[in-house]
Scaffold this motif. Structure first.
Motif, short mmCIF file in Angstrom:
data_model
loop_
_atom_site.label_atom_id
_atom_site.label_comp_id
_atom_site.label_asym_id
_atom_site.label_seq_id
_atom_site.Cartn_x
_atom_site.Cartn_y
_atom_site.Cartn_z
N ASP A 157 67.68 21.95 42.10
CA ASP A 157 67.29 20.58 41.82
C ASP A 157 65.78 20.48 42.08
OD1 ASP A 157 69.61 18.14 41.70
OD2 ASP A 157 67.52 17.52 41.82
N GLY A 161 70.81 19.64 39.32
CA GLY A 161 71.38 20.84 39.94
C GLY A 161 72.89 20.95 39.77
N ALA A 198 74.50 26.11 43.15
CA ALA A 198 73.38 25.17 43.07
C ALA A 198 72.80 24.94 44.45
CB ALA A 198 73.84 23.84 42.48
#
Length: 208
Positions: free
Chosen positions: A47, A79, A97
Motif C-alpha cells: 500500500d 494493497g 500484502a
C-alpha cells in the motif's frame, strides 16, 4: 572551511534496525522477518505509507517473486484489492500484502470478498494508529504535527468477525510465529503488527 561528511554504514544500520528489540517495535523488523518466509514465487503488494519505504529497504526480493505497488501515484488503499486480484489470477502462488492501518481501513470491507471466495491471502497491517508518513512530511515542511492520529481499532476482532484468521504481534520475538501462522492458513489471514509511529521513513542520514 571544507565540509566534512561522515560516511554512513547503511548495511550496519539496516541490520541494527531489523534486529532491534525496541518497544514499541520498529516497523523495519516486520519486512525483514517476512522476507525469509516468502516463497520464491510469492506475489507481494504494498500500500502507500511509511511501511512502503521500510518494505522497500528491508524486503529482500529473490527468485520469481513479483511486487505490485501504487508507485508515484502514492495511492492509499490498493494493497488488499491487489492481493485479491493476484490470488484469483494465480491461485497456486503465495500472495501477501503489506499495508498501513490508514490504507487498510480505507478498503478493509474487501476482506469479505476474500472470505467469500476462500482466498488464502495474507495481509500484514502495520498498526501505529497514525498516518506515519505524513507526520514527517509535515515536519519537513516546517509545520507542527496535526490531524494524523487514527481511531485505534482491534483489527484481529474485525477480521475474525469477517470470517478471516487474525493474529497480533507487538515484539520482534512474536513476529515470526505470527507471520507463519498467517502464511500457513487455508483462509484469508491478517497479521496486526503493532509498531512505533515516530520512525522517520526519510533517507538513512535523517534517522534518529
Amino acid at each position: 572551511m571544507a565540509h566534512l561528511s561522515v560516511p554512513i554504514d547503511i548495511q550496519g544500520l539496516k541490520v541494527a534496525e531489523e534486529t532491534s528489540d525496541a518497544s514499541p517495535m520498529l516497523p523495519q523488523v516486520v519486512p525483514a522477518v517476512l522476507a525469509g518466509l516468502l516463497a520464491d514465487d510469492a506475489l507481494i503488494s504494498l500500500d502507500c505509507g511509511a511501511h512502503t519505504v521500510f518494505c522497500a529497504r528491508h524486503l529482500r526480493m529473490r527468485g520469481n517473486q513479483q511486487l505490485a505497488l501504487a508507485g508515484n501515484h502514492t495511492t492509499m488503499g490498493p494493497g488488499l484489492p491487489y492481493t485479491i486480484a493476484a490470488q484469483l489470477a494465480f491461485p497456486g502462488r503465495q500472495v501477501v500484502a503489506c499495508v498501513g492501518d490508514g490504507g487498510f481501513t480505507m478498503m478493509m470491507p474487501e476482506l469479505l470478498t476474500a472470505v467469500k471466495y476462500r482466498l488464502p491471502i495474507t495481509v500484514v497491517v502495520f498498526k501505529n494508529n497514525s498516518l506515519a508518513h505524513v507526520i514527517y512530511e509535515q515536519l519537513d515542511e516546517g509545520y507542527k504535527e496535526f490531524g494524523l492520529d487514527l481511531q485505534p481499532l482491534d483489527f484481529v476482532k474485525y477480521v475474525e468477525a469477517c470470517g478471516a484468521a487474525g493474529v497480533r504481534c507487538s515484539s520482534r520475538s512474536e513476529v515470526r510465529p505470527a507471520l507463519e501462522a498467517a502464511l500457513h492458513s487455508k483462509r484469508p489471514a491478517v497479521v496486526e503488527a503493532v509498531v512505533a509511529s515516530h520512525v522517520n521513513p526519510a533517507k538513512p542520514d535523517k534517522y534518529g
